[in-house]
Design an enzyme around this catalytic site. Structure first.
Site, short mmCIF file in Angstrom:
data_model
loop_
_atom_site.label_atom_id
_atom_site.label_comp_id
_atom_site.label_asym_id
_atom_site.label_seq_id
_atom_site.Cartn_x
_atom_site.Cartn_y
_atom_site.Cartn_z
N CYS A 176 1.22 -1.20 0.21
CA CYS A 176 -0.24 0.23 -0.25
C CYS A 176 1.17 1.40 0.10
O CYS A 176 1.82 1.34 0.82
CB CYS A 176 -0.50 -0.01 1.56
SG CYS A 176 -1.60 2.02 1.31
N HIS A 214 -8.31 -3.52 2.73
CA HIS A 214 -7.38 -2.92 3.36
C HIS A 214 -7.56 -1.34 3.44
O HIS A 214 -7.24 -0.84 4.49
CB HIS A 214 -6.34 -2.89 2.71
CG HIS A 214 -4.76 -2.89 2.54
ND1 HIS A 214 -4.68 -2.85 4.28
CD2 HIS A 214 -4.28 -1.30 3.19
CE1 HIS A 214 -3.02 -2.07 4.00
NE2 HIS A 214 -3.31 -1.12 3.45
N GLU A 215 -7.46 -0.51 2.37
CA GLU A 215 -7.67 0.64 1.79
C GLU A 215 -9.18 1.36 2.83
O GLU A 215 -8.90 2.36 3.13
CB GLU A 215 -8.35 1.06 0.51
CG GLU A 215 -7.00 0.77 -0.27
CD GLU A 215 -5.51 1.23 0.77
OE1 GLU A 215 -4.96 2.28 0.99
OE2 GLU A 215 -4.92 0.27 0.06
N HIS A 241 -7.92 2.21 5.64
CA HIS A 241 -7.48 4.23 6.11
C HIS A 241 -8.24 4.26 6.96
O HIS A 241 -9.06 5.38 6.67
CB HIS A 241 -6.49 3.66 5.50
CG HIS A 241 -4.92 3.12 4.97
ND1 HIS A 241 -4.47 3.39 5.98
CD2 HIS A 241 -4.45 2.01 3.90
CE1 HIS A 241 -2.95 2.51 6.44
NE2 HIS A 241 -3.55 2.31 5.28
N HIS A 301 -1.45 1.32 9.29
CA HIS A 301 -0.79 -0.14 9.38
C HIS A 301 -0.34 -0.66 10.34
O HIS A 301 -0.47 -0.12 11.42
CB HIS A 301 0.85 -0.39 8.34
CG HIS A 301 0.29 0.36 6.70
ND1 HIS A 301 1.08 1.43 6.06
CD2 HIS A 301 -0.67 0.31 6.19
CE1 HIS A 301 0.24 1.48 5.08
NE2 HIS A 301 -0.40 0.27 4.93
ZN LIG Z 1 -2.32 0.99 3.46
#
Ligand SMILES: [Zn+2]
Ligand SMILES: *[C@@H]1O[C@H](CO)[C@@H](O)[C@H](O)[C@H]1NC(C)=O
Ligand SMILES: *[C@@H]1O[C@H](CO)[C@@H](O)[C@H](O)[C@H]1NC(C)=O
Ligand SMILES: *[C@@H]1O[C@H](CO)[C@@H](O)[C@H](O)[C@H]1NC(C)=O
Ligand SMILES: *[C@@H]1O[C@H](CO)[C@@H](O)[C@H](O)[C@H]1NC(C)=O
Ligand SMILES: [Zn+2]
Length: 317
Positions: free
Chosen positions: A123, A273-274, A277, A283
């Site tokens: 990422c 995953h995103e 965020h 992370h």
């Molecule tokens: Zn990331």
């Protein structure tokens, strides 16, 4: 005269119609997919480097560690080394911090395990934001009790712990796709939102138009104007911004897939995953967590207890 005018109007209209098609064709050319080497390939030539080395290419390592938050020559007393190939003390301590975050031997030497970890596609979001926080909220890593190690949560937040405010005591966010988003990506992204919704206090729905959506998803290539350029196939795969920005970009130069396809990255896994965020997670140092920074091709991955604990801790729910 009149017919000439009509003709030029006609050709102008034709040109206007064709231009977008021509440029669309140019940007969709598969050239970038033919390039086999990863943007992180330079690391291979630095294997074995340590403090005192002046090996050609060390400045690329400095750029890499700056990009992911481990190094900042501009914040140090000594700017002079930012662009040279001198493996100095600042670089050594950045390598050691990286090695601690990734559970590697913190020797400061670029050993083979460090190189192979750094070379993984990942990422684009930095592991350490603004050089002040580690990839974990506290200093505690492992508690030693009665001789056995048991791990504590290793999720992290952005600096200042930004998060979404509730609206009418509900945590509901809308999302939309920017123009040009491939339709194959929409269902995997919607699935990823459903997964987060069924594991947290958040709910999500697709907005009527993208302009009013809280979260805006799109595909971008190279330098796309947000200060975090993509790097072609391999290297960084996607990135998203901390609350309440809402932007989530896939790197359009990657090979994307729906599900586990050899040599391609699963759209839904990267969306999970995103979205982490977008909700405020940084992370995690837990390799099994969806918030672990690197993403493997040809596999799918789901949420981990560490990810869910992270959201619960951030929102105090
Ligand atoms: Zn990331
Ligand atoms: C690093 O420097 C040492 C000497 O201190 C040298 O022997 C070694 O070959 C250098 N390594 C690389 C990868 O340049
Ligand atoms: C800054 O770098 C120069 C050049 O290598 C070195 O001589 C000097 O000691 C460094 N200064 C500090 C404060 O580290
Ligand atoms: C870690 O580094 C030490 C000292 O350099 C070395 O003796 C040891 O073998 C290394 N361990 C691993 C797992 O690489
Ligand atoms: C880093 O800090 C600067 C000011 O010190 C701030 O403007 C910037 O937004 C911060 N960046 C991140 C990613 O937090
Ligand atoms: Zn972007």
């Amino acid at each position: 005269m009149a017919s000439f005018k009509a003709f030029s109007l006609f050709s102008l209209a034709l040109l206007l119609l064709l231009l977008p098609l021509l440029s669309a064709h140019a940007t969709n050319s598969p050239n970038s997919h033919d390039k086999k080497s990863s943007p992180f390939e330079f690391l291979k030539h630095l294997q074995g480097c340590h403090k005192g080395n002046k090996t050609k290419g060390i400045h690329h390592l400095k750029k890499y560690l700056e990009q992911f938050g481990y190094l900042s020559y501009s914040h140090s007393k000594n700017h002079t080394h930012a662009n040279d190939d001198d493996f100095d003390e600042l670089l050594e301590s950045a390598v050691k911090t990286y090695q601690l975050n990734y559970h590697l031997n913190a020797s400061g030497t670029l050993d083979d395990k460090t190189v192979s970890t750094m070379m993984r596609p990942r990422c684009g979001v930095a592991d350490i934001i603004n050089g002040t926080n580690w990839m974990r909220p506290g200093k505690k890593r492992h508690h030693k009790s009665h001789g056995s190690l048991h791990t504590v949560s290793h999720y992290s937040f952005f600096r200042g712990q930004p998060k979404w405010p509730p609206s009418n005591s509900r945590y509901h966010l809308t999302y939309g796709f920017v123009d040009g988003t491939p339709s194959e990506a929409m269902n995997p992204v919607a699935q990823a939102f459903l997964t987060w919704a069924s594991n947290t206090h958040f709910t999500f729905s697709q907005a009527q138009g993208v302009s009013n959506a809280d979260i805006k998803i799109g595909f971008s290539r190279g330098d796309h104007g947000d200060g975090h350029p993509f790097d072609g196939a391999g290297g960084t795969l996607a990135h998203a911004f901390a609350p309440t920005d809402g932007r989530f970009h896939y790197d359009g130069d990657e090979r994307w897939s729906v599900g586990a396809v050899s040599g391609a990255f699963d759209l839904e896994t990267v969306a999970l995953h995103e979205i982490g965020h977008l909700l405020g997670l940084g992370h995690s140092e837990v390799e099994g967590a969806i918030m672990y920074s690197s993403i493997t091709s040809g596999v799918t991955k789901g949420l981990h207890a560490d990810d869910i604990q992270g959201i619960k801790a951030l929102y105090n729910v």
